[in-house]
Motif scaffolding. Sequence first.
Motif, mmCIF file in Angstrom:
data_model
loop_
_atom_site.group_PDB
_atom_site.id
_atom_site.type_symbol
_atom_site.label_atom_id
_atom_site.label_comp_id
_atom_site.label_asym_id
_atom_site.label_seq_id
_atom_site.Cartn_x
_atom_site.Cartn_y
_atom_site.Cartn_z
ATOM 1 N N ALA A 245 16.700 15.218 -7.812
ATOM 2 C CA ALA A 245 15.631 14.459 -7.153
ATOM 3 C C ALA A 245 14.747 13.768 -8.179
ATOM 4 N N LYS A 246 14.489 14.464 -9.285
ATOM 5 C CA LYS A 246 13.664 13.880 -10.353
ATOM 6 C C LYS A 246 14.354 12.668 -10.962
ATOM 7 N N ASP A 247 15.679 12.796 -11.202
ATOM 8 C CA ASP A 247 16.421 11.680 -11.775
ATOM 9 C C ASP A 247 16.436 10.477 -10.819
ATOM 10 N N ALA A 248 16.643 10.740 -9.518
ATOM 11 C CA ALA A 248 16.660 9.656 -8.535
ATOM 12 C C ALA A 248 15.307 8.964 -8.462
ATOM 13 N N ALA A 249 14.230 9.740 -8.492
ATOM 14 C CA ALA A 249 12.888 9.158 -8.467
ATOM 15 C C ALA A 249 12.627 8.325 -9.714
ATOM 16 N N ALA A 250 13.107 8.833 -10.863
ATOM 17 C CA ALA A 250 12.926 8.077 -12.108
ATOM 18 C C ALA A 250 13.663 6.746 -12.043
ATOM 19 N N ALA A 251 14.881 6.753 -11.480
ATOM 20 C CA ALA A 251 15.638 5.508 -11.353
ATOM 21 C C ALA A 251 14.923 4.534 -10.424
ATOM 22 N N ALA A 252 14.395 5.047 -9.292
ATOM 23 C CA ALA A 252 13.659 4.188 -8.362
ATOM 24 C C ALA A 252 12.409 3.621 -9.010
ATOM 25 N N PHE A 253 11.730 4.458 -9.802
ATOM 26 C CA PHE A 253 10.523 4.010 -10.502
ATOM 27 C C PHE A 253 10.859 2.891 -11.492
ATOM 28 N N TYR A 254 11.967 3.082 -12.218
ATOM 29 C CA TYR A 254 12.374 2.075 -13.198
ATOM 30 C C TYR A 254 12.713 0.752 -12.508
ATOM 31 N N GLU A 255 13.467 0.821 -11.401
ATOM 32 C CA GLU A 255 13.840 -0.391 -10.677
ATOM 33 C C GLU A 255 12.610 -1.122 -10.136
ATOM 34 N N LEU A 256 11.651 -0.365 -9.604
ATOM 35 C CA LEU A 256 10.434 -0.986 -9.076
ATOM 36 C C LEU A 256 9.627 -1.619 -10.182
ATOM 37 N N ASP A 257 9.514 -0.922 -11.306
ATOM 38 C CA ASP A 257 8.737 -1.455 -12.423
ATOM 39 C C ASP A 257 9.377 -2.735 -12.959
ATOM 40 N N THR A 258 10.703 -2.730 -13.083
ATOM 41 C CA THR A 258 11.405 -3.917 -13.577
ATOM 42 C C THR A 258 11.238 -5.089 -12.617
ATOM 43 N N ALA A 259 11.395 -4.814 -11.307
ATOM 44 C CA ALA A 259 11.241 -5.879 -10.311
ATOM 45 C C ALA A 259 9.831 -6.452 -10.332
ATOM 46 N N GLN A 260 8.832 -5.591 -10.490
ATOM 47 C CA GLN A 260 7.448 -6.063 -10.523
ATOM 48 C C GLN A 260 7.205 -6.943 -11.745
ATOM 49 N N ARG A 261 7.758 -6.546 -12.889
ATOM 50 C CA ARG A 261 7.584 -7.349 -14.103
ATOM 51 C C ARG A 261 8.241 -8.712 -13.945
ATOM 52 N N ASP A 262 9.448 -8.741 -13.388
ATOM 53 C CA ASP A 262 10.141 -10.024 -13.189
ATOM 54 C C ASP A 262 9.372 -10.913 -12.212
ATOM 55 N N LEU A 263 8.869 -10.298 -11.148
ATOM 56 C CA LEU A 263 8.156 -11.079 -10.141
ATOM 57 C C LEU A 263 6.823 -11.590 -10.683
ATOM 58 N N ARG A 264 6.226 -10.821 -11.573
ATOM 59 C CA ARG A 264 4.968 -11.281 -12.180
ATOM 60 C C ARG A 264 5.200 -12.562 -12.967
ATOM 61 N N ILE A 265 6.333 -12.651 -13.631
ATOM 62 C CA ILE A 265 6.671 -13.880 -14.362
ATOM 63 C C ILE A 265 6.808 -15.049 -13.393
#
Length: 456
Positions: free
Chosen positions: A63-83
């Motif tokens: 569960a921790k690994d899955a949450a970490a992956a979701a967190f990474y994907e959200l953070d990456t998407a937010q950074r791309d969208l900010r651009i």
Amino acid sequence: MAATHAKAQSSRGVTGAVGDLLGLSLLLVPLALAAVPGAFAGGGTRRWFGGRGENQRADAQAAKDAAAAAFYELDTAQRDLRISIETITAVDSSPGARRAVEDFAALGRRIDEVSHAYITAVDAHDLDRDDLESSVAARARTELTRAKDDLVRVKGELDRFEQGLAPLLDKAETQLARLAPAVERARQALRNASTALDSVRGSGLRADDLAGRLAALAPELTKLNEGAGRHGVPETLHRADRVLRDAEAVRAEAERLPERAAETDRRLVSLRTRAQALDTRATTVEPVLSELRRRFTAACWQDLQHVPEQALSTVRQAEEKLQEAAKARQEQRWPDATALLSTVRALLNATDEAVSAAGERLRRLDGVAKDPQQEIDRTRFAIRDAQRLAMAGRHTPDPRHARPLDDAVARLERAVVGLEGRHPDYWRFLTETAAVRDAAARVVELIRDERGRGQG
């Protein structure tokens, strides 16, 4: 259990005791291996709490690994969208763009909330502890799974927002793609204008007005060089287009300037020759007027009696303007020279019409005096042609068409009657017949317009 077994065998010899100990040790080794998994495999000193507990730890870690992956994907998407948002705001200040910025900020706040919940869940549980209880592992798995689900949900919102942002982003990227080429075209246009101006000046033409217009573009070039980062993409694009347009105009005018100078010289010569010819023709008006006075009534010529004086006066004005135009050409004041030459042409046209009018009046009066029937027949034909058109496809004419045509017939008859007498007013007769033909032509035009619109 090992001590009791050794006391019962005390009466045996040393050799037997050693053999018993060796056998006991061989029996104990598999038990030890079963009791401490991995003891001989280099494992840690983690506390053993059974197979179910280990499964709870593994589930929590997953569960921790899955949450970490979701967190990474959200953070990456937010950074791309900010651009993407920064791209839009750099170009677009429309209400739609401002609304997108506000919506992205609201999404950012929700992202902060679920990210904080995720980090809190991770920090609250150390899944590597030796004494991790199965209940703690289960709770960690539940909290981390909830955090992962929240992260995935907000990531979905972010994806949908990004899809709705596509039109604004496409527009912004299109403008950004235009920016560098537009600026470069403006710079090239300025260089071309400067080159053309240098070439013209090398031929002996000053082109001071063009040089002034080109110099006025220098501050605009400075702002273009400062870039869109300082002045904004839309303003820079507008400035580049404006500089391109103005510089191209200067270049085109500079390239046409030698031809313009040559054309001005030709017009000066041509208009001067024409003025001289009109000056000569104006002297012929007086003999024509004498002939009109001798043969026709005053009504036929009195409006022309001032033509000789007016013609000579107008020619003098034209000659003065020609001198001014020549001076403007010498000083290379091209707009002034062009305007003065246009004035000269208008004066000479008016003089030409006035001088020609006298001779044309005599010719027409001569013709109608010899044979007025030709003018009568010409006018009657115009009336009859209009009458035939008015009756086409009808049993009775439309009053709107019949009335003016009846009036035209009556008017023609009165004009013909006016020719009777010793000194008829032929000029009045000619103006009347012309007016009758105009009236018939108006009826024809009216009928055709109505039929063209489906009303006839």
